[in-house]
Design an enzyme around this catalytic site. Sequence first.
Site, short mmCIF file in Angstrom:
data_model
loop_
_atom_site.label_atom_id
_atom_site.label_comp_id
_atom_site.label_asym_id
_atom_site.label_seq_id
_atom_site.Cartn_x
_atom_site.Cartn_y
_atom_site.Cartn_z
N HIS A 67 -8.66 35.78 -3.72
CA HIS A 67 -9.89 35.15 -3.23
C HIS A 67 -10.87 35.01 -4.39
CE1 HIS A 67 -13.19 34.13 -0.59
NE2 HIS A 67 -13.94 35.02 -1.22
N ASP A 82 17.29 7.49 -9.67
CA ASP A 82 16.91 6.32 -8.85
C ASP A 82 18.09 5.40 -8.55
OD1 ASP A 82 14.31 7.22 -9.05
OD2 ASP A 82 13.49 5.38 -9.91
N ALA A 97 0.86 -1.20 0.00
CA ALA A 97 0.00 0.00 0.00
C ALA A 97 0.88 1.24 0.00
CB ALA A 97 -0.93 -0.01 1.21
P1 FAD Z 1 14.54 5.76 -15.18
O1 FAD Z 1 13.39 6.64 -15.46
O2 FAD Z 1 14.28 4.41 -14.66
O3 FAD Z 1 15.39 5.71 -16.52
C1 FAD Z 1 16.54 4.94 -16.64
C2 FAD Z 1 16.79 4.65 -18.10
O4 FAD Z 1 18.06 4.03 -18.23
C3 FAD Z 1 15.77 3.70 -18.73
O5 FAD Z 1 15.38 4.18 -19.98
C4 FAD Z 1 16.55 2.40 -18.86
O6 FAD Z 1 16.10 1.59 -19.95
C5 FAD Z 1 17.93 2.93 -19.12
N1 FAD Z 1 19.02 1.98 -18.84
C6 FAD Z 1 19.16 1.15 -17.78
N2 FAD Z 1 20.33 0.49 -17.86
C7 FAD Z 1 20.93 0.92 -19.00
C8 FAD Z 1 22.17 0.64 -19.64
N3 FAD Z 1 23.05 -0.21 -19.11
N4 FAD Z 1 22.45 1.25 -20.80
C9 FAD Z 1 21.57 2.13 -21.37
N5 FAD Z 1 20.40 2.44 -20.80
C10 FAD Z 1 20.09 1.85 -19.63
N6 FAD Z 1 8.06 9.80 -9.79
C11 FAD Z 1 7.59 11.06 -9.59
O7 FAD Z 1 8.38 11.95 -9.27
N7 FAD Z 1 6.26 11.36 -9.78
C12 FAD Z 1 5.37 10.42 -10.14
O8 FAD Z 1 4.19 10.73 -10.29
C13 FAD Z 1 5.81 9.10 -10.34
N8 FAD Z 1 4.96 8.13 -10.72
C14 FAD Z 1 5.42 6.86 -10.95
C15 FAD Z 1 4.51 5.88 -11.32
C16 FAD Z 1 4.95 4.59 -11.55
C17 FAD Z 1 3.96 3.53 -11.97
C18 FAD Z 1 6.33 4.28 -11.42
C19 FAD Z 1 6.84 2.89 -11.71
C20 FAD Z 1 7.24 5.26 -11.04
C21 FAD Z 1 6.79 6.55 -10.78
N9 FAD Z 1 7.66 7.56 -10.38
C22 FAD Z 1 7.19 8.83 -10.15
C23 FAD Z 1 9.09 7.30 -10.18
C24 FAD Z 1 9.88 7.81 -11.40
O9 FAD Z 1 9.41 7.16 -12.56
C25 FAD Z 1 11.35 7.55 -11.21
O10 FAD Z 1 11.79 8.15 -9.99
C26 FAD Z 1 12.17 8.14 -12.35
O11 FAD Z 1 11.76 7.62 -13.59
C27 FAD Z 1 13.65 7.86 -12.15
O12 FAD Z 1 14.36 8.47 -13.18
P2 FAD Z 1 15.79 7.93 -13.66
O13 FAD Z 1 16.16 8.78 -14.82
O14 FAD Z 1 16.69 7.85 -12.50
O15 FAD Z 1 15.54 6.43 -14.12
P1 NAD Z 2 6.79 2.22 -1.87
O1 NAD Z 2 8.07 2.08 -1.18
O2 NAD Z 2 6.12 3.54 -1.95
O3 NAD Z 2 5.72 1.24 -1.20
C1 NAD Z 2 5.90 -0.13 -1.10
C2 NAD Z 2 4.98 -0.64 0.00
O4 NAD Z 2 5.02 -2.06 -0.04
C3 NAD Z 2 5.42 -0.22 1.39
O5 NAD Z 2 4.31 0.26 2.11
C4 NAD Z 2 5.97 -1.51 2.00
O6 NAD Z 2 5.79 -1.59 3.39
C5 NAD Z 2 5.14 -2.55 1.28
N1 NAD Z 2 5.77 -3.86 1.19
C6 NAD Z 2 7.05 -4.16 0.93
N2 NAD Z 2 7.22 -5.50 0.85
C7 NAD Z 2 6.00 -6.05 1.05
C8 NAD Z 2 5.51 -7.39 1.06
N3 NAD Z 2 6.31 -8.43 0.84
N4 NAD Z 2 4.19 -7.58 1.30
C9 NAD Z 2 3.35 -6.53 1.51
N5 NAD Z 2 3.77 -5.24 1.50
C10 NAD Z 2 5.06 -5.02 1.27
O7 NAD Z 2 7.03 1.59 -3.32
P2 NAD Z 2 6.12 1.61 -4.60
O8 NAD Z 2 4.73 1.99 -4.30
O9 NAD Z 2 6.40 0.32 -5.29
O10 NAD Z 2 6.78 2.78 -5.44
C11 NAD Z 2 8.16 2.67 -5.86
C12 NAD Z 2 8.80 4.01 -6.00
O11 NAD Z 2 8.23 4.73 -7.08
C13 NAD Z 2 8.65 4.84 -4.76
O12 NAD Z 2 9.92 5.08 -4.25
C14 NAD Z 2 8.02 6.11 -5.18
O13 NAD Z 2 8.75 7.22 -4.74
C15 NAD Z 2 8.04 6.08 -6.70
N6 NAD Z 2 6.71 6.54 -7.14
C16 NAD Z 2 6.39 7.85 -6.91
C17 NAD Z 2 5.13 8.30 -7.24
C18 NAD Z 2 4.78 9.72 -6.96
O14 NAD Z 2 5.68 10.52 -6.75
N7 NAD Z 2 3.52 10.08 -6.95
C19 NAD Z 2 4.20 7.44 -7.81
C20 NAD Z 2 4.57 6.13 -8.01
C21 NAD Z 2 5.83 5.69 -7.67
#
Ligand code: FAD
Ligand code: NAD
Length: 478
Positions: free
Chosen positions: A451, A319, A190
């Site tokens: 407002h 990340d 969650a």
């Molecule tokens: P990534 O976006 O993961 O990009 C890394 C890139 O490197 C990828 O294209 C990958 O293919 C490439 N790569 C990996 N290894 C290699 C290699 N060896 N050679 C060449 N290319 C490679 N964050 C927010 O701030 N707001 C949100 O609303 C939000 N929503 C999310 C919703 C979901 C469902 C998920 C999964 C994540 C969300 N996140 C959100 C998190 C956000 O997507 C990540 O924090 C962000 O994308 C990280 O950016 P990055 O550039 O570090 O890595």
């Molecule tokens: P998260 O860390 O937000 O939540 C994972 C949850 O899973 C935690 O509450 C944890 O206690 C629970 N958990 C872990 N292992 C478990 C298990 N075996 N069984 C049951 N519960 C378990 O991770 P997420 O939701 O996967 O998101 C991943 C990352 O993507 C986050 O770091 C978040 O910052 C990023 N993200 C950000 C946004 C946003 O900024 N709005 C949206 C989506 C994702």
Amino acid sequence: MKNKFDVVVIGAGPAGYVAAIRCAQLGLSTACVDAWCDKNGNASLGGTCLNVGCIPSKALLESSELFTQAQHEFSNHGINVSLAELDLAQMLRRKDKIVKDLTKGISGLFQSNKVEYFSGLGKVHSPGQVSIKKSGSNETIIVHAKNIILATGSRSTEIPSAVIDKQTIVDSSGALEFDQVPKTLGIVGAGVIGLELGTVWRRLGSKVILFEALPSFLPSADREIASNALKIYQNQGLEFRFNSKVVSCEVNKAVVVHTEEQGQAKTQEVDRLVVAVGRKPNSEHLTTPQVKLEIDAAGFVRVDDQCKTNIEHVYAIGDLVRGPMLAHKGSEEGMMVAELIAGHFARVNYDNIPSVVYTHPELAWVGQTEQSLIAQGRDYRAGVFPFAASGRARAAGDTSGLVKVIADAKTDRILGVHMIGPHCSELIMQAVIAIEFSASAEDLALTMFAHPTLSEAFHEAALAVDNRAIHIAKAKRA
Ligand code: FAD
Ligand code: NAD
């Protein structure tokens, strides 16, 4: 083709592509290597965020919210629409088009900034050299780079008790693609993803059950905000099973989830199961063995405050490194590193990173929570204002939630702001700017707010720090 660059960036997510563009803007010859391919096998820039993260999830959040409003809320405004019907295929096509347009947009930005793009897998061959295994071929080339920025992002964490089969048990990417609304949807975790994607499918008609290992959720949010959120989500129909450990899953047409909840064995059948238990950094195979890049026990590349690794001229951002896994945090690190390489001063303020959960209502926060200040023994004053007392929220019919401003008891400097309510993802930026400029609660109190706006709730919460909010009968806090 050119093979010598000032900077080579590996990874084109929001950390890497921003770093590459800023390097090029600063006059550095720049290449970016990225391995992402879409489901048709075409190279697609933007990483997790644009392809399967922030953007597609928000497209579905927006569409599903409109569906809910059309079904349940328009009539309250005196707007009667004949039965709102779901066209899920169109909703998914719309999401896919947004992704396609934005990822193509990054290609355009690379071209206009003269960033050389290589589609393939990058690896630090030696300090100053990057090998690129080109996508769709066996060809590997070596390019020379005075500086290397690692930005390879993260992927979903997997658990052995619920193995992803991409059909019935999926990760967050699979949960953006269901071609039918599951009658019952289980979600392991969650956290932010569980809540956002759970909300999407609940609005579209699923019965959603979240299995969470911990006794509560959103550990980094203010407790008052988290407990408000829990009540609201439960009223919306999300079912939470806290202290719930998924022990195993049996997959037939549906999934039988076996859990252990407070020592008791339980069973729940769901049509689909999403595993959203966090993400892990893509730090394997980033270098050849002779390059001794330091990686910590959790798999993050070790960096200092300036994102420098232990290898000279090799940086790591996004990340892949410590800190919250957020797109905007990665982008800021990308810009900082570009400036540092160009010889400029740059820093990231890691104490001022906004967090948002894009459910309805939205949760947003920045800075210290009451809990963290109590743990540090710091004296503070807090002011709270509920959206129920905001004229604009009432006009919009969107009154759940509150804004909380926390200020230092002695200096009045704002230490944290926490919100749950309408449009908080936008409102929180006012707090981020205030903190960046070291504002006091009084500075905000003395500022004029238009407002009627939702922002007035932020103003009133700042006034409430000094017990002088106007539009509540009695200040909530002494
Ligand atoms: P990534 O976006 O993961 O990009 C890394 C890139 O490197 C990828 O294209 C990958 O293919 C490439 N790569 C990996 N290894 C290699 C290699 N060896 N050679 C060449 N290319 C490679 N964050 C927010 O701030 N707001 C949100 O609303 C939000 N929503 C999310 C919703 C979901 C469902 C998920 C999964 C994540 C969300 N996140 C959100 C998190 C956000 O997507 C990540 O924090 C962000 O994308 C990280 O950016 P990055 O550039 O570090 O890595
Ligand atoms: P998260 O860390 O937000 O939540 C994972 C949850 O899973 C935690 O509450 C944890 O206690 C629970 N958990 C872990 N292992 C478990 C298990 N075996 N069984 C049951 N519960 C378990 O991770 P997420 O939701 O996967 O998101 C991943 C990352 O993507 C986050 O770091 C978040 O910052 C990023 N993200 C950000 C946004 C946003 O900024 N709005 C949206 C989506 C994702």
